[in-house]
Design an enzyme around this catalytic site. Structure first.
Site, mmCIF file in Angstrom:
data_model
loop_
_atom_site.group_PDB
_atom_site.id
_atom_site.type_symbol
_atom_site.label_atom_id
_atom_site.label_comp_id
_atom_site.label_asym_id
_atom_site.label_seq_id
_atom_site.Cartn_x
_atom_site.Cartn_y
_atom_site.Cartn_z
ATOM 1 N N GLY A 14 21.172 -28.260 -7.770
ATOM 2 C CA GLY A 14 21.746 -27.963 -9.026
ATOM 3 C C GLY A 14 22.650 -25.897 -8.860
ATOM 4 O O GLY A 14 24.124 -26.629 -9.038
ATOM 5 N N ASN A 31 33.824 -20.940 -14.363
ATOM 6 C CA ASN A 31 34.687 -19.594 -14.003
ATOM 7 C C ASN A 31 34.696 -19.325 -15.404
ATOM 8 O O ASN A 31 34.142 -18.138 -14.925
ATOM 9 C CB ASN A 31 35.534 -19.169 -12.658
ATOM 10 C CG ASN A 31 35.676 -20.047 -11.446
ATOM 11 O OD1 ASN A 31 34.200 -19.753 -11.126
ATOM 12 N ND2 ASN A 31 36.116 -20.069 -10.899
ATOM 13 N N GLU A 51 24.725 -22.109 -15.329
ATOM 14 C CA GLU A 51 26.160 -21.598 -15.039
ATOM 15 C C GLU A 51 26.122 -20.997 -13.772
ATOM 16 O O GLU A 51 26.932 -20.024 -13.606
ATOM 17 C CB GLU A 51 27.402 -21.420 -16.164
ATOM 18 C CG GLU A 51 27.223 -22.076 -17.158
ATOM 19 C CD GLU A 51 28.163 -22.337 -18.042
ATOM 20 O OE1 GLU A 51 28.819 -21.505 -17.395
ATOM 21 O OE2 GLU A 51 27.929 -22.755 -18.920
ATOM 22 N N THR A 83 22.722 -19.295 -10.530
ATOM 23 C CA THR A 83 22.372 -18.413 -10.966
ATOM 24 C C THR A 83 22.707 -17.054 -10.476
ATOM 25 O O THR A 83 23.800 -17.206 -9.559
ATOM 26 C CB THR A 83 20.732 -18.845 -9.557
ATOM 27 O OG1 THR A 83 21.836 -18.356 -8.481
ATOM 28 C CG2 THR A 83 20.478 -20.134 -10.610
ATOM 29 N N ASN A 89 22.025 -15.194 -7.696
ATOM 30 C CA ASN A 89 22.188 -14.985 -6.846
ATOM 31 C C ASN A 89 23.812 -15.827 -5.752
ATOM 32 O O ASN A 89 24.229 -15.622 -5.493
ATOM 33 C CB ASN A 89 21.195 -15.702 -5.315
ATOM 34 C CG ASN A 89 19.972 -14.997 -5.890
ATOM 35 O OD1 ASN A 89 19.861 -13.985 -5.459
ATOM 36 N ND2 ASN A 89 18.408 -16.030 -4.425
HETATM 37 C C1 LIG Z 1 18.754 -24.303 -20.176
HETATM 38 C C2 LIG Z 1 19.306 -24.533 -19.205
HETATM 39 C C3 LIG Z 1 20.856 -25.980 -19.589
HETATM 40 C C4 LIG Z 1 21.092 -26.018 -18.677
HETATM 41 N N1 LIG Z 1 22.587 -26.804 -19.085
HETATM 42 C C5 LIG Z 1 23.056 -27.038 -18.337
HETATM 43 C C6 LIG Z 1 24.288 -28.263 -18.942
HETATM 44 O O1 LIG Z 1 24.401 -27.606 -19.922
HETATM 45 N N2 LIG Z 1 25.149 -28.733 -17.425
HETATM 46 C C7 LIG Z 1 24.973 -29.175 -16.288
HETATM 47 O O2 LIG Z 1 25.535 -28.940 -15.268
HETATM 48 N N3 LIG Z 1 23.740 -27.764 -15.661
HETATM 49 C C8 LIG Z 1 22.822 -27.575 -16.830
HETATM 50 N N4 LIG Z 1 21.994 -26.282 -16.271
HETATM 51 C C9 LIG Z 1 21.642 -26.248 -14.843
HETATM 52 C C10 LIG Z 1 21.524 -25.420 -14.584
HETATM 53 O O3 LIG Z 1 23.121 -24.958 -14.334
HETATM 54 C C11 LIG Z 1 20.837 -25.217 -13.364
HETATM 55 O O4 LIG Z 1 19.524 -25.238 -13.553
HETATM 56 C C12 LIG Z 1 21.002 -23.687 -12.150
HETATM 57 O O5 LIG Z 1 22.628 -24.117 -11.930
HETATM 58 C C13 LIG Z 1 20.185 -23.566 -11.165
HETATM 59 O O6 LIG Z 1 19.890 -24.859 -10.190
HETATM 60 P P1 LIG Z 1 19.152 -25.513 -10.419
HETATM 61 O O7 LIG Z 1 18.140 -25.545 -11.637
HETATM 62 O O8 LIG Z 1 18.867 -26.635 -9.538
HETATM 63 O O9 LIG Z 1 17.827 -24.329 -8.949
HETATM 64 P P2 LIG Z 1 18.034 -24.387 -7.632
HETATM 65 O O10 LIG Z 1 19.919 -24.074 -6.932
HETATM 66 O O11 LIG Z 1 17.405 -25.166 -6.926
HETATM 67 O O12 LIG Z 1 17.820 -22.273 -7.371
HETATM 68 C C14 LIG Z 1 16.212 -22.121 -6.803
HETATM 69 C C15 LIG Z 1 16.313 -20.611 -6.457
HETATM 70 O O13 LIG Z 1 16.966 -20.541 -5.266
HETATM 71 C C16 LIG Z 1 18.576 -19.803 -5.425
HETATM 72 N N5 LIG Z 1 19.126 -20.540 -4.812
HETATM 73 C C17 LIG Z 1 20.037 -21.525 -4.691
HETATM 74 N N6 LIG Z 1 20.605 -21.511 -3.179
HETATM 75 C C18 LIG Z 1 21.301 -20.286 -2.595
HETATM 76 C C19 LIG Z 1 21.269 -19.781 -2.186
HETATM 77 N N7 LIG Z 1 22.494 -20.950 -1.217
HETATM 78 N N8 LIG Z 1 21.851 -18.776 -1.780
HETATM 79 C C20 LIG Z 1 21.011 -17.755 -2.564
HETATM 80 N N9 LIG Z 1 19.731 -18.661 -3.360
HETATM 81 C C21 LIG Z 1 20.170 -19.454 -3.194
HETATM 82 C C22 LIG Z 1 19.113 -19.685 -7.267
HETATM 83 O O14 LIG Z 1 19.438 -18.707 -7.197
HETATM 84 C C23 LIG Z 1 17.926 -19.605 -7.743
HETATM 85 O O15 LIG Z 1 16.624 -18.379 -7.523
HETATM 86 C C24 LIG Z 1 20.854 -26.165 -17.242
HETATM 87 C C25 LIG Z 1 20.084 -25.532 -16.998
HETATM 88 C C26 LIG Z 1 18.756 -25.167 -17.652
HETATM 89 C C27 LIG Z 1 17.468 -24.273 -17.132
#
Ligand SMILES: Cc1cc2nc3c(=O)[nH]c(=O)nc-3n(C[C@H](O)[C@H](O)[C@H](O)COP(=O)(O)OP(=O)(O)OC[C@H]3O[C@@H](n4cnc5c(N)ncnc54)[C@H](O)[C@@H]3O)c2cc1C
Length: 391
Positions: A141, A250, A373, A375, A377
């Site tokens: 993610g 971006n 797009e 988080t 953080n």
């Molecule tokens: C409704 C919805 C629509 C979406 N649409 C798309 C889409 O069209 N295309 C697509 O490709 N993706 C899409 N996404 C995915 C979205 O971009 C990801 O959910 C997002 O980037 C976070 O990834 P993750 O869910 O794996 O969370 P994780 O990466 O597991 O993060 C979990 C938590 O850990 C924190 N974290 C992780 N790494 C770090 C770090 N290095 N430093 C500090 N904190 C950190 C994060 O900030 C977050 O709070 C969508 C998601 C949702 C919920």
């Protein structure tokens, strides 16, 4: 200062030229007339009626930056921001459909597509084809370039295998920009973007998520099971997909900022109206200074967020560096939207907590701005990198 000198200064960021003002107004009027009556039903059924999507195409907001010669509206990125903001005032789910179409899919094709790819896809994306952008996976993610979807070269084709998660627009989309790696050992340098059409054998759209907010926007899993695509469907260069992903995201972040300022404006409008009508202690509740100050603070924060979003979008259209401003506008506007919609719920009292009134939905919708797009953080990481901090 003389009148002449004042006229030579650039106008304030929120003072839109006539064409942009009329464009934003016409999109808002459309949203008010055509989208508003459907909002509750779309939220409950978690679906967008196909007829509404057809009307978005007819309005010209599904191909904003596509040149007129290819059937598009010949606008700029700033027009996409205005459209997303205007639609979000009424329904952020409809807005994100338009946002992904313009700021990610069309944007990537305009920048990285070959002439053939542009001639093939852009007229269709302007006319009736929805696009989606598939980067995220279950295991990747925030660390998006740890993706594991494989692309194996086989003659003049690539064979794609893997699963994508959370893909916006996937229920409606006819074409998907899918990121896969041609060489896992090469890390991010193996990542490649492909244009994959929905009806390709081996490609299917899987489970649809049941979400907290933006419920009408479809978010599904994608399954690629030996999906063969021609080599000509590589978008950009083999091994350069990371660049396509970084650069489009971006810009996409500015669109999410626009979604957040639009929905906060919608919530503020509802709250101003309601607090003027609701009477307690013999007065409209908007007559109480505590309430007035809360609304004044919300309006101030919203104005600040709008300036940040518009600034980032203008810089992007002028070809100037904007990455830091995009990250800042996304984090600030999404946190602002959470605060403003939460205030709306509070000031509606019990009515803020029920679905008969619009603010509880906008409060739920606001939450996504801090997640997709990149988080919050991750935005802070980008901003911190540009501070030159010692580590
Ligand atoms: C409704 C919805 C629509 C979406 N649409 C798309 C889409 O069209 N295309 C697509 O490709 N993706 C899409 N996404 C995915 C979205 O971009 C990801 O959910 C997002 O980037 C976070 O990834 P993750 O869910 O794996 O969370 P994780 O990466 O597991 O993060 C979990 C938590 O850990 C924190 N974290 C992780 N790494 C770090 C770090 N290095 N430093 C500090 N904190 C950190 C994060 O900030 C977050 O709070 C969508 C998601 C949702 C919920």
């Amino acid at each position: 200062m003389t009148d002449h000198a004042a006229a030579a200064l650039p106008p304030g960021l929120t003072m839109l030229p006539e064409d942009e003002r009329l464009f934003a107004e016409s999109v808002y009027q459309f949203a008010d007339r055509e989208v508003r009556p459907l909002v509750r039903e779309m939220d409950e059924s978690a679906k967008i009626p196909p007829g509404l999507i057809a009307r978005l195409f007819a309005l010209g907001v599904m191909g904003i930056e596509i040149p007129e010669g290819l059937g598009g509206s010949g606008g700029q990125f700033f027009h996409s921001v205005l459209a997303v903001e205007a639609l979000s005032r009424v329904d952020p789910s409809i807005a994100v459909l338009v946002d992904v179409q313009n700021t990610l899919v069309i944007n990537a094709l305009l920048k990285w597509g070959t002439d053939d790819q542009q001639r093939h896809y852009l007229p269709r994306l302007a006319a009736d084809m929805v696009g989606a952008y598939a980067l995220s996976e279950a295991g990747s993610g925030s660390d998006a370039f740890a993706l594991s979807t494989r692309a194996v070269a086989d003659g003049d084709q690539f064979v794609l295998t893997g699963r994508k998660l959370w893909i916006t627009n996937s229920h409606e989309a006819g074409v998907f920009i899918v990121f896969a790696t041609v060489d896992p050992a090469a890390g991010y340098r193996g990542i490649t973007a492909f244009l994959v059409e929905r009806d390709r054998p081996g490609f299917s759209v899987g489970r649809k998520e049941d979400k907290l907010g933006i419920r009408a926007s479809s978010t599904c899993e994608l399954v690629l099971d030996g999906c063969r695509v021609p080599r000509a469907s590589v978008l950009g260069k083999v091994g350069k997909g990371y660049k396509t992903a970084i650069e489009t995201l971006n810009e996409g972040r500015i669109g999410i900022g626009a979604q957040m300022i639009g929905l906060a404006q919608g919530a503020l409008d509802h709250t101003i109206k309601y607090t003027g009508e609701r009477r307690q202690f013999g007065k409209a509740i908007s007559a109480f200074q505590a309430v007035r100050h809360q609304l004044a603070r919300a309006a101030t924060e919203l104005h600040a967020a709008r300036l940040m979003v518009y600034e980032a979008a203008r810089l992007r259209d002028q070809g100037r560096p904007f990455v830091n401003e995009a990250a800042m506008c996304k984090i600030f506007s999404s946190e602002m939207a959470e605060r403003v919609t939460s205030l709306g719920v509070n000031l509606f009292g019990g009515n803020g907590f029920v679905k008969d009134y619009p603010v509880e939905k906008l409060y739920r919708d606001a939450k996504i701005g801090q997640i997709y797009e990149g988080t919050s953080n991750l935005q802070l990481d980008t901003i911190a990198k540009n501070l030159g901090l010692r580590i």
